[in-house]
Design a protein around this motif. Structure first.
Motif, short mmCIF file in Angstrom:
data_model
loop_
_atom_site.label_atom_id
_atom_site.label_comp_id
_atom_site.label_asym_id
_atom_site.label_seq_id
_atom_site.Cartn_x
_atom_site.Cartn_y
_atom_site.Cartn_z
N TRP A 1 -3.96 5.92 -7.21
CA TRP A 1 -3.28 4.85 -6.27
C TRP A 1 -3.44 3.70 -7.02
O TRP A 1 -2.46 2.64 -7.05
CB TRP A 1 -4.39 4.77 -5.11
N ALA B 1 0.78 -1.16 0.11
CA ALA B 1 -0.14 -0.03 -0.13
C ALA B 1 0.97 1.27 0.08
O ALA B 1 0.63 2.20 -0.81
CB ALA B 1 -0.83 0.01 1.21
N ILE C 1 -4.66 3.57 4.52
CA ILE C 1 -3.59 2.70 5.08
C ILE C 1 -3.60 2.63 6.73
O ILE C 1 -3.80 1.39 7.08
CB ILE C 1 -2.12 3.04 4.83
N ARG D 1 -4.83 8.45 1.15
CA ARG D 1 -4.23 7.52 1.23
C ARG D 1 -3.47 6.89 2.32
O ARG D 1 -3.80 5.93 2.69
CB ARG D 1 -3.23 7.20 -0.26
#
Length: 633
Positions: free
Chosen positions: A223, A211, A339, A335
């Motif tokens: 992403w 990730a 995560i 993002r």
């Protein structure tokens, strides 16, 4: 050594100039990080001084003491998890010093120092030599939910190495992506395996690496596109990580043969939701601002998070605002938050949901800080990814800060908000730490073990000792027997007796303070003997003994003090209510015990014609430490 010419004085400043020049370069960041780490280690050492082993610690240490260093022992699951690293370190510790808290604390501090320096190294690798790195390091060093876990030895011995493995694997992975050198890939695989040795949570570590790679270590716009680039460009890494996970999965599956509890889905979705929302509101959510600020004592040497309700909701609202602001400032910041939440759900919440939720109240699990102790390392990385550009991956460099007058007003406002949030976190973390130290102490357990160890060393070999559970503040619930916890101090020195039957002289029992007291039967005692005699009279081969009051319904043991004249043993029959028990008496002055149940007003001893039987005092009830007499030590 400085050489002085005649008439020349010593210039101390000349010796300091190299150090000053070293500090004037980029080294202030390194120096600042080292000072912060040393300060945390001193603080944690002071914290550990008033803590001690507790609960599952004794179970792990006792198992290690009784076991050989075998693969079966290392992979033994029992009612817990596969913890190869913990088993190994516990085995080594008990061989060096059973219940040696000083040595155990030193081991934890050494691993913590490695984790601290690894986090600092990773932050500098990702974000460069900038003051923001020190702010992120401070968040990690003062992460409030790590403190309770650090004072719980078996939790710390799993959590701290896992954090070290997370950080070092990420560092090695970043180095591999940047250089494509095989040694960095080997290092990353090694750190993943180390993490797996200390907990199944490390199974999520390769997902974390992927990730981060897809979201922040490629130059792709989305992403999803970054994921494709990472998958194609670093295929060797993913195959290596997958092979490590597959090997561990095989070991985990085989080791389940030793498990006494199996994973199972929660009985209701409501329980899972209560637990998950409780973690977000009571523990992890408040920790982002230094919470929980106050604690609920749970067993003397441990405490649960108990934040004020208003502050817990306020922390959630503030967290949402900061996340939104970071996304407005940096479009890929979301993002990092995905995560972080993904790790929280998959690595921290899911294992609890499938292993413990059905046996506990969900809210009690939610406020237990040990289940989210290791997330501090992931938190600081995600904070950095959300607010700072990654050096090298995005073509960025660390520029010197612009003069204050050149900083735009929105930027100044942003910096003020971040500084304020950091200040709130630091003050709250210090407050939470002091509150936790005030609410917990391992002194009671440490005193119990110290007294018990001294008693075992002073007792004569073969001293009969009643087998009984240790106090709940040592091991709660079903607990563990004293022969397991205390008997391991010097195996074979004491004679542990679980069932009281027959002649047993000098019986002792460990009291709640760990001292070895004479054992006494509490309940009903015999009346004074008629006519001031020392022996109850024998009539028609029977001796009738009356109690002051009826024995309690909880009675489990009958104690008979007797004197048998002559040289040969005698067998008598004891009538306790409607039950009859045969007891063999030995010549001389002794004490006999008979297992009984129920409430009666007296007992009858049938001598069977044996001569010289003298029955003295008789008691019926439960056997407990007398709390008086001549305790050891």
């Amino acid at each position: 050594m400085v050489r002085l010419e005649p008439g020349q004085g010593y210039d101390a400043w000349a010796d300091l100039r190299p150090a000053v020049r070293w500090i004037e370069g980029k080294r202030p960041i390194i120096l600042g990080g080292i000072i912060l780490v040393l300060a945390q280690l001193v603080w944690r050492w002071q914290f550990l001084r008033h803590m001690y082993f507790r609960q599952e610690d004794f179970l792990a240490l006792d198992l290690a003491r009784r076991s050989a260093l075998s693969w079966h022992y290392l992979t033994y699951v029992g009612a817990g998890h596969l913890m190869i690293g913990e088993r190994l370190l516990a085995w080594l510790l008990v061989r060096a010093s059973l219940y040696g808290w000083t040595l155990g604390s030193a081991l934890n501090l050494a691993m913590l120092a490695c984790a601290d320096l690894a986090v600092f190294r990773l932050l500098r690798k990702l974000f460069g030599e900038r003051p923001s790195v020190l702010a992120l390091l401070s968040v990690y060093l003062l992460y409030p939910l790590a403190l309770p876990a650090f004072g719980y030895w078996t939790v710390a011995i799993d959590s701290v190495p896992l954090q070290l493995a997370i950080v070092m694997a990420l560092h090695a992975h970043v180095c591999y992506i940047q250089t494509k050198r095989a040694r960095h890939l080997v290092a990353a695989v090694g750190w993943i395996l180390l993490g797996l040795a200390f907990g199944e949570q490390a199974l999520v570590l390769p997902v974390l690496l992927f990730a981060v790679s897809a979201g922040f270590l490629t130059d792709r716009g989305s992403w999803l596109a970054g994921a494709g680039t990472a998958l194609r460009g670093f295929g060797r890494a993913w195959l290596s990580y997958g092979a490590a996970m597959a090997c561990y999965a095989v070991i985990l599956a085989v080791s389940q043969r030793t498990a006494t509890a199996t994973p199972q889905l929660p009985r209701s979705a409501g329980a899972a939701w209560t637990y998950a929302f409780g973690v977000l509101r009571e523990t992890f959510g408040t920790s982002a601002f230094g919470g929980p600020w106050q604690w609920l004592e749970a067993g003397g040497s441990y405490a649960l998070a108990a934040p004020p309700a208003a502050l817990s909701y306020l922390a959630l609202v503030a967290a949402v605002l900061i996340v939104a602001a970071s996304m407005l400032r940096r479009r890929i910041a979301w993002r990092a938050w995905v995560i972080l939440i993904g790790w929280l759900v998959v690595a921290d919440m899911l294992p609890v949901i499938v292993t413990r939720l059905n046996g506990w109240f969900p809210i009690l699990l939610a406020v237990d800080p040990r289940y989210v102790a290791e997330i501090g390392s992931v938190l600081v990385v995600c904070l950095g990814l959300a607010f700072l550009p990654v050096i090298g991956a995005e073509g960025t460099t660390v520029a010197a800060p612009a003069p204050r007058e050149e900083v735009p007003a929105p930027e100044r406002a942003w910096r003020a908000m971040v500084t304020g949030a950091l200040a709130v976190f630091l003050v709250g973390s210090i407050w939470s730490a002091r509150a936790y130290q005030s609410a917990t102490s391992g002194e009671q357990v440490a005193t119990y073990i110290a007294n018990a160890e001294a008693a075992v060393l002073q007792a004569s070999r073969g001293t009969p000792v009643l087998e009984a559970p240790v106090p709940s503040f040592v091991i709660a619930g079903n607990g563990s027997s004293a022969s397991t916890v205390i008997g391991e101090v010097m195996p074979g020195r004491l004679h542990w007796i679980g069932r009281l039957a027959g002649t047993i002289d000098g019986l002792r029992a460990f009291g709640p303070d760990g001292k070895l007291d004479p054992a006494f039967v509490y309940g009903a005692a015999s009346l004074p003997q008629p006519h001031g005699r020392n022996c109850w009279p024998v009539r028609h081969r029977q001796i009738s003994v009356r109690f002051w009051q009826a024995a309690p319904a909880s009675t489990s043991t009958l104690r008979i003090g007797y004197l048998l004249y002559g040289q040969s043993p005698a067998v008598v029959t004891v009538a306790y209510g409607t039950a009859f028990r045969s007891v063999t008496l030995r010549p001389g002055l002794h004490t006999a015990y008979v297992p009984v149940t129920g409430s009666v007003g007296g007992v009858v001893v049938n001598t069977g014609g044996a001569a010289g039987v003298c029955i003295g005092d008789v008691e019926a009830g439960t056997v407990q430490p007398a709390g008086s007499g001549s305790p050891k030590p």
